[in-house]
Design an enzyme around this catalytic site. Structure first.
Site, PDB file in Angstrom:
ATOM      1  CD  GLU A   1      -3.047  -0.985   0.129  1.00  0.00           C
ATOM      2  OE1 GLU A   1      -3.033   0.004  -0.609  1.00  0.00           O
ATOM      3  OE2 GLU A   1      -3.893  -1.892   0.048  1.00  0.00           O
TER       4      GLU A   1
ATOM      5  NE  ARG B   1      -3.724   2.783  -0.715  1.00  0.00           N
ATOM      6  CZ  ARG B   1      -4.993   2.763  -0.345  1.00  0.00           C
ATOM      7  NH1 ARG B   1      -5.603   3.903  -0.033  1.00  0.00           N
ATOM      8  NH2 ARG B   1      -5.665   1.637  -0.276  1.00  0.00           N
TER       9      ARG B   1
ATOM     10  CG  ASP C   1      -6.268  -7.498  -7.648  1.00  0.00           C
ATOM     11  OD1 ASP C   1      -5.254  -7.780  -6.972  1.00  0.00           O
ATOM     12  OD2 ASP C   1      -7.059  -6.593  -7.318  1.00  0.00           O
TER      13      ASP C   1
ATOM     14  CD  GLU D   1     -10.780  -1.704  -8.691  1.00  0.00           C
ATOM     15  OE1 GLU D   1      -9.779  -1.577  -7.956  1.00  0.00           O
ATOM     16  OE2 GLU D   1     -11.940  -1.370  -8.314  1.00  0.00           O
TER      17      GLU D   1
END
Length: 433
Positions: free
Chosen positions: A77, A81, A208, A341
């Site tokens: 993360e 980010r 994913d 998405e």
């Protein structure tokens, strides 16, 4: 633009310099204590031309942002980010302040790679320089350890060697047993470097972005790293062979999950990254049927919105496959987190086809965001939770703005590749790598 200004005002008024806005209580919450929403939104403000807001945020980064803190951060993360956000802002603005901050956080994340297998731990204390797995397991998530490469590779090009650490992970995953036609399990052990929880294959949570980053690393590196391309192409064939089905009664193409040989017609909203990734591959001379599949899956992701009474997709849906079904989609998890998405994929499909229906679909989704999630000064999720995720400003609204723009040179997809948090990083050419 107005949706961003609206949400940014709420953040500025009630959560300035903190990680996340709590829109219902008009306060804030901390995850890492590093101004997460502010950093995630820097390049969005630059792209939207919000110069005043950008300069205020830049001043905070210059004077207040420090990584010398005794705090545990999640490697994945904080990479996508914070490191991604700082690097993209550096490349868009040319301001070395952001590169200096990126090198600082990148260096502090490196202890995560000090594991017996070279597969990184999930958590790093950026002040102490120590790293560890979560308390409950010695596993890391496959998506997390294979979706930090774009950022560390870019950091290497800009400064010094970070690339070797993340390249080692890709080499390890490339040769591992436990794949099914290029599909990977969801977890990997940091001690022995082997897949765990084998036999479960999904393109949703925990797997994913492994697939997304195979293609994007190949593009980022100037299409020279054939192993990445081969792994990507094999995985897409694996999806077609094992996970692709059609719903009843309308024959929507969807991506399900496999568990110990049993197919489940469950699809996370997260899987809606796939149409955009397939389209990006087709744009980069991969098989034309990838674009055909992208269009079919884009329709499905749109229907995940249309067939809900709010016009907003739930986090998870189940598709009906039996004859006699009256509707294609059953709800599984009703809340909507304002995830990016679907609008991300709409952006790619519109850029590559110029078919205005994708803009129309995106506009419908934005209207429903406005209708159901706007709260006096900011945005919250449907079935309101007291939280505005940083990705709403960093990804969702950025992709919507790019979708509605007809300027194909605004963040050209032949010059930039987006990381999984929608931060554009430059594609390697002979002059810049």
């Amino acid at each position: 633009m107005e949706a961003f200004r609206h949400a940014w005002k709420g953040y500025k008024d009630f959560a300035w310099g903190h990680d996340e806005l709590r829109p219902l209580s008009k306060s804030y919450s901390e995850w890492f204590g590093l101004g997460l929403t502010l950093i995630d939104a820097l390049d969005t403000m630059w792209i939207l031309g919000l110069k005043e807001e950008f300069e205020e945020a830049k001043a905070w980064v210059a004077t207040r942002l420090t990584f010398n803190k005794n705090v545990d951060v999640n490697l994945f993360e904080s990479t996508i980010r914070i490191l991604g956000g700082l690097l993209s802002t550096y490349h868009l603005t040319g301001d070395t302040l952001f590169l200096e901050k990126a090198v600082n956080i990148g260096s502090r994340l490196m202890p995560a790679f000090n594991t017996p297998s070279k597969v990184p731990y999930s958590d790093v204390n950026i002040g102490k320089g120590t790293a560890h797995p979560p308390r409950w397991t010695s596993d890391s998530t496959v998506a997390e350890v294979t979706s930090i490469q774009l950022e560390f590779r870019e950091l290497s090009l800009s400064t010094f060697v970070f690339q070797a650490a993340v390249a080692e992970v890709m080499k390890q995953v490339h040769k591992l047993d436990g794949k099914l036609d290029g599909l990977v399990p969801m977890f990997i052990n940091t001690n022995n470097g082997q897949f765990t929880h084998r036999g479960i294959y999904t393109l949703g949570a925990r797997a994913d972005s492994y697939y997304e980053y195979l293609l994007k690393q190949w593009i980022q590196g100037g299409k020279k790293e054939n192993q990445l391309l081969e792994d990507y192409l094999q995985a897409i064939e694996g999806v077609k062979r094992n996970l692709l089905q059609k719903s009843a009664p309308n024959g929507l193409t969807f991506v399900g999950e496999l568990s110990q040989g049993q197919f489940s017609p469950k699809m996370d909203h997260l899987v809606c990254f796939l149409p955009g990734t397939l389209a990006l591959g087709a744009h980069n001379s991969l098989p034309a049927d990838h674009m055909d599949l992208a269009k079919q899956l884009m329709e499905t992701c749109y229907q995940m919105y249309v067939q809900m009474e709010t016009g907003l997709s739930p986090e998870i849906v189940h598709f009906n496959m039996h004859q006699g079904s009256t509707q294609d989609i059953d709800l599984a998890d009703r809340h909507n987190l304002l995830r990016p998405e679907t609008v991300e994929s709409l952006f790619y499909l519109y850029r590559f086809t110029q078919d205005h229906k994708y803009q129309d679909w995106g506009y419908e989704i934005l209207q429903n965001f406005n209708k159901y999630t706007k709260i006096i000064l900011m945005f919250s999720s449907v079935h309101p939770r007291d939280k505005m995720e940083s990705f709403f400003l960093g990804e969702t609204l950025k992709y919507l703005y790019l979708l509605f723009s007809d300027d194909t040179n605004l963040i050209s997809l032949d010059q930039y590749v987006f990381n999984t948090e929608a931060h554009p990083l430059p594609i390697c050419t002979s002059s810049n790598c």
